[in-house]
Scaffold this motif. Structure first.
Motif, PDB file in Angstrom:
ATOM      1  N   ASN A  11       0.817  -1.175  -0.002  1.00  0.00           N
ATOM      2  CA  ASN A  11      -0.019  -0.030  -0.049  1.00  0.00           C
ATOM      3  C   ASN A  11       0.984   1.294   0.135  1.00  0.00           C
ATOM      4  O   ASN A  11       0.430   2.409  -0.865  1.00  0.00           O
ATOM      5  CB  ASN A  11      -1.151   0.015   1.367  1.00  0.00           C
ATOM      6  CG  ASN A  11      -2.147  -1.101   1.149  1.00  0.00           C
ATOM      7  OD1 ASN A  11      -2.443  -1.416  -0.170  1.00  0.00           O
ATOM      8  ND2 ASN A  11      -2.534  -1.518   2.047  1.00  0.00           N
ATOM      9  N   ARG A  21       2.043   1.617  -3.534  1.00  0.00           N
ATOM     10  CA  ARG A  21       0.947   2.176  -4.444  1.00  0.00           C
ATOM     11  C   ARG A  21       0.950   3.727  -4.202  1.00  0.00           C
ATOM     12  O   ARG A  21       0.406   4.347  -5.090  1.00  0.00           O
ATOM     13  CB  ARG A  21      -0.223   1.337  -4.196  1.00  0.00           C
ATOM     14  CG  ARG A  21       0.145   0.046  -4.727  1.00  0.00           C
ATOM     15  CD  ARG A  21      -1.424  -0.899  -4.674  1.00  0.00           C
ATOM     16  NE  ARG A  21      -2.439  -0.471  -5.673  1.00  0.00           N
ATOM     17  CZ  ARG A  21      -3.449  -0.853  -5.571  1.00  0.00           C
ATOM     18  NH1 ARG A  21      -3.966  -1.567  -4.768  1.00  0.00           N
ATOM     19  NH2 ARG A  21      -4.267  -0.239  -6.547  1.00  0.00           N
ATOM     20  N   GLY A  44      -2.321  -6.366   1.163  1.00  0.00           N
ATOM     21  CA  GLY A  44      -2.959  -5.554   0.056  1.00  0.00           C
ATOM     22  C   GLY A  44      -3.461  -6.353  -1.163  1.00  0.00           C
ATOM     23  O   GLY A  44      -3.738  -5.445  -2.019  1.00  0.00           O
ATOM     24  N   LEU A  45      -3.474  -7.426  -1.118  1.00  0.00           N
ATOM     25  CA  LEU A  45      -4.150  -8.239  -2.274  1.00  0.00           C
ATOM     26  C   LEU A  45      -5.295  -9.265  -1.661  1.00  0.00           C
ATOM     27  O   LEU A  45      -5.532 -10.175  -2.321  1.00  0.00           O
ATOM     28  CB  LEU A  45      -3.084  -9.450  -2.818  1.00  0.00           C
ATOM     29  CG  LEU A  45      -1.759  -8.470  -3.603  1.00  0.00           C
ATOM     30  CD1 LEU A  45      -0.658  -9.628  -3.968  1.00  0.00           C
ATOM     31  CD2 LEU A  45      -2.402  -7.731  -4.415  1.00  0.00           C
ATOM     32  N   GLU A  46      -5.920  -8.662  -0.671  1.00  0.00           N
ATOM     33  CA  GLU A  46      -6.943  -9.483   0.035  1.00  0.00           C
ATOM     34  C   GLU A  46      -8.093  -9.731  -0.925  1.00  0.00           C
ATOM     35  O   GLU A  46      -8.731 -10.688  -1.074  1.00  0.00           O
ATOM     36  CB  GLU A  46      -7.437  -8.857   1.212  1.00  0.00           C
ATOM     37  CG  GLU A  46      -6.478  -8.842   2.429  1.00  0.00           C
ATOM     38  CD  GLU A  46      -5.618  -8.009   2.174  1.00  0.00           C
ATOM     39  OE1 GLU A  46      -5.435  -6.984   1.668  1.00  0.00           O
ATOM     40  OE2 GLU A  46      -4.235  -8.015   2.976  1.00  0.00           O
ATOM     41  N   HIS A  47      -8.248  -8.912  -1.979  1.00  0.00           N
ATOM     42  CA  HIS A  47      -9.415  -8.966  -2.712  1.00  0.00           C
ATOM     43  C   HIS A  47      -9.304  -9.810  -4.105  1.00  0.00           C
ATOM     44  O   HIS A  47      -9.989 -10.124  -4.654  1.00  0.00           O
ATOM     45  CB  HIS A  47     -10.211  -7.660  -3.292  1.00  0.00           C
ATOM     46  CG  HIS A  47     -10.484  -6.842  -2.055  1.00  0.00           C
ATOM     47  ND1 HIS A  47      -9.893  -5.824  -1.759  1.00  0.00           N
ATOM     48  CD2 HIS A  47     -11.594  -7.059  -1.294  1.00  0.00           C
ATOM     49  CE1 HIS A  47     -10.611  -5.144  -0.512  1.00  0.00           C
ATOM     50  NE2 HIS A  47     -11.467  -6.153  -0.336  1.00  0.00           N
ATOM     51  N   SER A  48      -7.789  -9.832  -4.383  1.00  0.00           N
ATOM     52  CA  SER A  48      -7.589 -10.511  -5.767  1.00  0.00           C
ATOM     53  C   SER A  48      -6.601 -11.809  -5.618  1.00  0.00           C
ATOM     54  O   SER A  48      -6.576 -12.437  -6.699  1.00  0.00           O
ATOM     55  CB  SER A  48      -6.529  -9.410  -6.345  1.00  0.00           C
ATOM     56  OG  SER A  48      -5.422  -9.027  -5.455  1.00  0.00           O
ATOM     57  N   VAL A 101      -2.856 -14.079  -8.744  1.00  0.00           N
ATOM     58  CA  VAL A 101      -3.495 -12.743  -8.546  1.00  0.00           C
ATOM     59  C   VAL A 101      -4.543 -12.694  -9.660  1.00  0.00           C
ATOM     60  O   VAL A 101      -4.210 -12.631 -10.890  1.00  0.00           O
ATOM     61  CB  VAL A 101      -2.469 -11.697  -8.336  1.00  0.00           C
ATOM     62  CG1 VAL A 101      -3.297 -10.296  -8.491  1.00  0.00           C
ATOM     63  CG2 VAL A 101      -1.616 -11.894  -7.158  1.00  0.00           C
ATOM     64  N   ASN A 133      -6.572 -11.398 -12.503  1.00  0.00           N
ATOM     65  CA  ASN A 133      -6.299 -10.146 -13.369  1.00  0.00           C
ATOM     66  C   ASN A 133      -6.953 -10.239 -14.678  1.00  0.00           C
ATOM     67  O   ASN A 133      -7.464 -11.333 -15.249  1.00  0.00           O
ATOM     68  CB  ASN A 133      -4.704  -9.981 -13.565  1.00  0.00           C
ATOM     69  CG  ASN A 133      -4.335 -11.372 -14.465  1.00  0.00           C
ATOM     70  OD1 ASN A 133      -4.365 -11.067 -15.593  1.00  0.00           O
ATOM     71  ND2 ASN A 133      -4.003 -12.275 -13.559  1.00  0.00           N
ATOM     72  N   GLU A 178      -8.588  -4.188  -6.715  1.00  0.00           N
ATOM     73  CA  GLU A 178      -7.811  -3.598  -5.586  1.00  0.00           C
ATOM     74  C   GLU A 178      -7.564  -1.981  -6.127  1.00  0.00           C
ATOM     75  O   GLU A 178      -6.615  -1.202  -5.604  1.00  0.00           O
ATOM     76  CB  GLU A 178      -6.450  -4.087  -5.640  1.00  0.00           C
ATOM     77  CG  GLU A 178      -6.394  -5.521  -5.412  1.00  0.00           C
ATOM     78  CD  GLU A 178      -6.669  -6.042  -3.842  1.00  0.00           C
ATOM     79  OE1 GLU A 178      -6.941  -5.102  -3.272  1.00  0.00           O
ATOM     80  OE2 GLU A 178      -6.760  -7.464  -3.776  1.00  0.00           O
ATOM     81  N   LEU A 224      -2.575  -0.991 -10.474  1.00  0.00           N
ATOM     82  CA  LEU A 224      -1.906  -2.327  -9.923  1.00  0.00           C
ATOM     83  C   LEU A 224      -1.884  -3.372 -11.158  1.00  0.00           C
ATOM     84  O   LEU A 224      -3.079  -3.694 -11.467  1.00  0.00           O
ATOM     85  CB  LEU A 224      -2.344  -2.847  -8.606  1.00  0.00           C
ATOM     86  CG  LEU A 224      -1.649  -3.948  -7.884  1.00  0.00           C
ATOM     87  CD1 LEU A 224      -0.317  -3.421  -7.614  1.00  0.00           C
ATOM     88  CD2 LEU A 224      -2.475  -4.314  -6.599  1.00  0.00           C
TER      89      LEU A 224
END
Lengths: 145, 500
Positions: free
Chosen positions: B95, B98, B368-372, B380, B382, B390, B394
């Protein structure tokens, strides 16, 4: 101690190297005379993945990966031409393809891994430019982008 | 008025490097008003990922791609900056990165293992993953503890047995490095194999039998012909190892569907031919002479449990496999090719003191990748390299994006896709250009947190120590890899008075 080596490169170029060994054992190489370029080149065209055609003057005897990279053509050569990858894959026109020297087993093995392989595919690093390549168009496989 | 875009790439292996290459190239050729700054982070002090720690020591030509990648950092126009020894998740969070860079590309690959999930896998001594074994012989600084495991497992004074589970190139690499490393005559001295691995493999010259097993047939194997051919040549090249294949096991796998698969694939046809030639030459499964090393490539055997040794219950003694057969896959519309391997109820116990599980690498999540992050697949989520769920800015490339498959060159095509997505988003103005500090901000963070950043110059210090001729076993050895963080950082910062 001095030594002079002369090497004949390709059909028309000559290079002279001078080797000097210093007392501490370091070897220096000096190029005394730059390559005397012969005027033996032929025009060939690379078709990049984007479709853009680029015509270049290719020196006879040079391999197609080196020609591409010397002319800023978008062709990868990850292993540097040592038959350890398949990134310099080129698609030839059928007529020319059939006159190319036979594939060695090692090239066949690597071609098996090439992206978008065709019946007229070869690895660019294994093919040396000949006089009769004049005017030919080499396609770099379309990676979709 | 000049606009500049700041990019951080997490990971400096082929995925990260090809991504940097295509971004760099685009901006090198673009309008002088548009500029880019690319920072490449890696948690190791050395760059290039699996090119350094995955490619086998006896495949030096494959490592030539490092020259291509080095040019990224050494070029005059828009060079990439290397930030080695910087771990995202420990030294700086995703984070945070980013927030200070306009674009972040995740290229950190796969650092864990797909498991067999069978009894004994995590409890018996002598069962490790192929990835750990490979990292160990390639001097990865996080895997020196594997030395004790391998050393102990291979210490027997009777014939030693190793079982490698999996039919991909990683499995074949493990078998080949073991065969060459344990060879009595020529060995791996002239390679860049870790010194500790070289001596551990050479320590005991009792014969060794290496059995590679997989649950499907030879036509389904994920290996490629170059690596198979190397196994057939072990004997002729003087390594004193016989390569053996059972003709019966080739036949069992030659079902109608398999033959159809063969018809449609020239690479598989060539593999089938090579394996049949080998079976015809060396068809017996038992060692030809008790003094020779043996590599067996076996098929249609599915490991169901790791069993303890009869004399020492904490150690591996056998790999219990169930014989399988191939039947058409019920759920896949009949294309005549798709099959699954099912158990036959017949079991085979293969002796083993060391088992290397080689059924796939697997990606790990970072904060920082909790949703993906997809836990099952270890990738991940994508769309064309743009990370789902996210927020903007990214991206992902390489194994973390598509799973652990392909060769080095596969990442070039993959990176082109991700770069195309980035450039499209820039054109469509979907990416807010934040001008939030980028390199300067990161450098400040790391300085405040007392992180010893290995930049390209510091890596060249490591490089020169590793290639110093005084360190070499012989003239041909290309590199002597430093196997610990301590040694790597001391080499990178020779004049630093602070202890590392």
């Amino acid at each position: 101690m001095f030594g002079t080596i002369s090497r004949k490169l390709g059909g028309n170029s000559i290079s002279f190297w001078r080797i000097t060994r210093r007392q501490d054992g370091v070897v220096l190489l000096g190029r005394i005379v730059e390559r005397i370029r012969g005027f033996s080149t032929v025009n060939i065209t690379y078709i990049e993945p984007t479709g853009v055609e680029k015509e270049v003057q290719a020196e006879i005897g040079e391999n197609l990966l080196d020609v591409a990279q010397n002319n800023n053509i978008d062709l990868e050569g990850a292993c540097g031409g040592e038959l350890a990858c398949a990134t310099c894959h080129l698609i030839f026109e059928k007529d020319l393809y059939e006159t190319l020297p036979e594939k060695e087993e090692e090239e066949e093995d690597m071609l098996d891994l090439a992206f978008e392989l065709t019946d007229t595919s070869r690895l660019g690093c294994q093919i040396k430019v000949r006089e009769d390549f004049k005017g030919t168009k080499l396609r770099i496989p379309d990676d979709g982008f | 008025w000049k606009s500049s875009i700041s990019v951080a790439i997490v990971g400096s292996g082929p995925a990260g490097c090809y991504t940097a290459k295509y971004l760099q190239r685009y901006f090198q050729q673009a309008d002088e008003n548009m500029s880019i700054s690319i920072d490449m982070l890696d948690r190791l002090p050395t760059p290039f990922g699996l090119v350094r720690s995955g490619v086998a020591p006896d495949h030096p030509e494959v490592k030539n791609v490092q020259n291509d990648f080095s040019a990224l950092f050494e070029t005059e126009k828009l060079p990439v900056s290397f930030f080695g020894n910087v771990k995202v998740g420990r030294d700086v969070s995703l984070n945070e990165i980013r927030s200070i860079y306009d674009i972040v590309v995740l290229a950190y690959g796969c650092e864990s293992d797909r498991k067999l999930q069978i009894p004994g896998e995590d409890s018996l001594e002598g069962v490790i993953s192929a990835r750990e074994f490979v990292s160990w012989y390639n001097a990865h600084p996080d895997y020196s503890h594997i030395d004790a495991v391998v050393s102990k497992a291979l210490s027997s004074k009777e014939i030693r047995h190793v079982v490698v589970i999996g039919h991909g190139n990683v499995a074949l690499d493990c078998a080949r490095i073991l065969a060459k490393g344990c060879s009595k005559s020529i060995g791996l001295d002239s390679t860049d194999i870790a010194s500790h691995a070289l001596s551990t493999l050479r320590a005991n010259d009792t014969p060794i039998t290496i059995t590679i097993v997989g649950r499907r047939g030879h036509i389904q194997g994920a290996y490629t012909i170059k690596e198979l051919r190397e196994l057939t040549r072990l004997e002729d090249e003087g390594y004193g190892a016989i390569f053996s294949i059972s003709p019966d096991e080739l036949e069992f796998g030659s079902t109608q569907s398999s033959l159809k698969q063969l018809e449609k694939s020239r690479p598989k046809k060539r593999i089938d031919k090579l394996l049949r030639q080998t079976a015809a030459r060396n068809g017996t499964l038992e060692s030809v002479s008790p003094n020779e090393n043996l590599v067996k490539l076996r098929f249609l055997l599915n490991p169901v449990s790791f069993e303890p040794s009869l004399t020492e219950k904490s150690k591996l003694g056998f790999v219990r496999c169930e014989r399988t057969k191939l039947i058409p896959h019920k759920d896949i519309p009949d294309d005549g090719q798709s099959q699954i391997a099912v158990g036959t109820g017949e079991y085979v116990d293969i002796p083993a003191q060391l088992a290397l599980v080689s059924v796939g690498y697997k990606g790990v999540p970072i904060g920082g990748l909790e949703h993906s992050f997809q836990k099952e697949k270890g990738i991940v989520q994508n769309q064309g390299g743009k990370v789902d769920g996210e927020g903007p800015g990214l991206y992902v490339t390489g194994w973390l994006k598509r799973g652990p498959n392909g060769i080095i060159g596969t990442n070039a095509v993959d990176a082109k896709e991700t770069v195309a997505s980035i450039l499209q988003d820039l054109k469509d103005e979907k990416l807010p250009i934040k001008n939030n500090g980028g390199t300067a901000k990161l450098t400040q963070f790391l300085h405040d947190r007392e992180v010893k950043v290995v930049d390209w110059g510091a890596y060249q210090m490591i490089n020169s120590v590793e290639t110093r001729s005084a360190e070499m076993r012989n003239e041909k050895q290309p590199r002597n890899k430093l196997p610990t963080y301590h040694e790597l950082l001391n080499a990178a910062f020779p004049r630093d008075p602070r202890p590392v």
